[in-house]
Structures are given as C-alpha cells and as structure tokens.
Design a protein around this motif. Structure first.
Motif, short mmCIF file in Angstrom:
data_model
loop_
_atom_site.label_atom_id
_atom_site.label_comp_id
_atom_site.label_asym_id
_atom_site.label_seq_id
_atom_site.Cartn_x
_atom_site.Cartn_y
_atom_site.Cartn_z
N ILE A 14 0.91 -1.20 0.17
CA ILE A 14 -0.02 0.06 -0.14
C ILE A 14 1.00 1.37 -0.08
O ILE A 14 1.90 1.16 0.62
CB ILE A 14 -0.86 0.05 1.39
CG1 ILE A 14 -1.73 -1.20 1.45
CG2 ILE A 14 -1.75 1.51 1.16
CD1 ILE A 14 -3.04 -1.14 0.43
N VAL A 15 0.45 2.33 -0.93
CA VAL A 15 1.20 3.51 -0.84
C VAL A 15 0.16 4.76 -0.74
O VAL A 15 -0.93 4.47 -0.94
CB VAL A 15 2.06 3.71 -2.22
CG1 VAL A 15 3.28 2.75 -2.17
CG2 VAL A 15 1.04 3.61 -3.32
N ASP A 16 0.67 5.86 -0.15
CA ASP A 16 -0.07 6.99 -0.14
C ASP A 16 -0.10 7.71 -1.53
O ASP A 16 0.51 7.19 -2.49
CB ASP A 16 0.39 7.97 1.02
CG ASP A 16 1.73 8.29 0.92
OD1 ASP A 16 2.27 8.23 -0.20
OD2 ASP A 16 2.23 8.89 1.73
N THR A 17 -0.70 9.15 -1.67
CA THR A 17 -0.95 9.68 -2.85
C THR A 17 0.43 10.18 -3.48
O THR A 17 0.92 9.98 -4.80
CB THR A 17 -1.72 10.66 -2.52
OG1 THR A 17 -3.06 10.44 -2.24
CG2 THR A 17 -1.92 11.62 -4.06
N ALA A 18 1.51 10.38 -2.62
CA ALA A 18 2.76 10.53 -2.95
C ALA A 18 3.47 9.33 -3.64
O ALA A 18 4.05 9.44 -4.56
CB ALA A 18 3.72 11.08 -2.00
N GLY A 19 3.29 8.19 -3.08
CA GLY A 19 3.83 6.85 -3.58
C GLY A 19 3.06 6.56 -4.89
O GLY A 19 3.68 6.28 -5.94
N ALA A 20 1.78 6.73 -5.00
CA ALA A 20 1.23 6.46 -6.43
C ALA A 20 1.69 7.52 -7.45
O ALA A 20 1.73 7.27 -8.43
CB ALA A 20 -0.52 6.62 -5.96
N GLU A 21 1.89 8.80 -6.82
CA GLU A 21 2.27 9.75 -7.88
C GLU A 21 3.67 9.40 -8.54
O GLU A 21 3.88 9.26 -9.76
CB GLU A 21 2.53 11.10 -6.99
CG GLU A 21 2.90 12.10 -7.85
CD GLU A 21 3.20 13.69 -6.94
OE1 GLU A 21 3.33 14.72 -7.45
OE2 GLU A 21 3.26 13.29 -5.79
N ALA A 22 4.71 8.60 -7.74
CA ALA A 22 5.73 8.06 -8.26
C ALA A 22 5.70 6.85 -9.10
O ALA A 22 6.46 6.71 -10.08
CB ALA A 22 6.59 7.83 -7.07
N LEU A 57 -2.20 -0.06 -9.03
CA LEU A 57 -1.59 1.19 -9.89
C LEU A 57 -0.85 0.74 -10.87
O LEU A 57 -1.20 1.07 -12.30
CB LEU A 57 -0.63 1.86 -8.98
CG LEU A 57 -1.28 2.62 -7.84
CD1 LEU A 57 -0.01 3.21 -6.99
CD2 LEU A 57 -1.92 3.80 -8.34
N ARG A 58 -0.28 -0.50 -11.07
CA ARG A 58 0.45 -0.88 -12.09
C ARG A 58 -0.57 -1.49 -13.08
O ARG A 58 -0.32 -1.26 -14.45
CB ARG A 58 1.38 -2.05 -11.44
CG ARG A 58 2.24 -1.75 -10.80
CD ARG A 58 3.27 -2.76 -10.31
NE ARG A 58 4.62 -2.02 -9.75
CZ ARG A 58 5.08 -2.50 -8.61
NH1 ARG A 58 4.62 -3.76 -8.06
NH2 ARG A 58 6.12 -1.74 -8.12
N ALA A 59 -1.71 -1.94 -12.70
CA ALA A 59 -2.66 -2.70 -13.62
C ALA A 59 -3.33 -1.69 -14.41
O ALA A 59 -3.61 -1.63 -15.62
CB ALA A 59 -3.70 -3.49 -13.01
#
Length: 98
Positions: A14-22, A57-59
C-alpha cells in the motif's frame, strides 16, 4: 483458509498519494481530481486517509498503454469525451432544463 481470514504471508503493498504519484507519473492533484471525477486508479479509504494498492496502480497504468496518438483511449476516457461532446452540442444545457 476461511473466507474472512487475512493472508499475512503476502500482504498488499500500500502507498499513499505521493507513492502513487511516483508509480504512475501523475501529480498528486491529478490523482485527487480523478478520485472525485472518476477515471483514475482504484483507491482504498481508511477513514479520511486515501491509499493505493501498488498492484492496482500497475494494472491501471498497463491498461492505458497505447502505441500511437491515434490509438483509441481507455473506455472511461472515451466515455468522458463522449459526454463532453454531447454537452458542447447542447450548449451545456440538459434536455430536462430546456
């Protein structure tokens, strides 16, 4: 394993929005807008906290791969374009309000 049991041997990453951004290469504000308007990657809510599963996110990113600018957009983008075109043709008015 029972239906309601949690498999802790392979937990979701699990990641937060900053992680998703990356991961997906979109700004935090774009991800926030997509959470409201739709068309973005799936997300998880824990109260007010928003998190993303890395696999989702990857999918989502993989589903948006195209090979040229003339390639058809993802279905949710095509639907958004169709709605915008319809709104422009009607002058932004719904038929019920006419």
């Amino acid at each position: 394993m029972p239906h309601d049991a949690v498999n802790t041997s392979q937990p979701f990453e699990i990641v937060d929005t900053a992680g998703a951004e990356a991961i997906v290469g979109l700004s935090a504000s774009t991800l926030e807008k997509k959470r409201c308007t739709g068309g973005g990657p799936p997300f998880v809510k824990y109260g007010k906290a928003v998190r993303y599963r890395v696999a989702d996110l990857r999918a989502w990113a993989a589903a948006h791969v195209v090979t040229s600018t003339s390639a058809r957009p993802a279905p949710e983008i095509a639907e958004h374009i169709k709605k915008a075109d319809k709104s422009r043709r009607s002058g932004g008015r719904s038929k019920r309000g006419v």
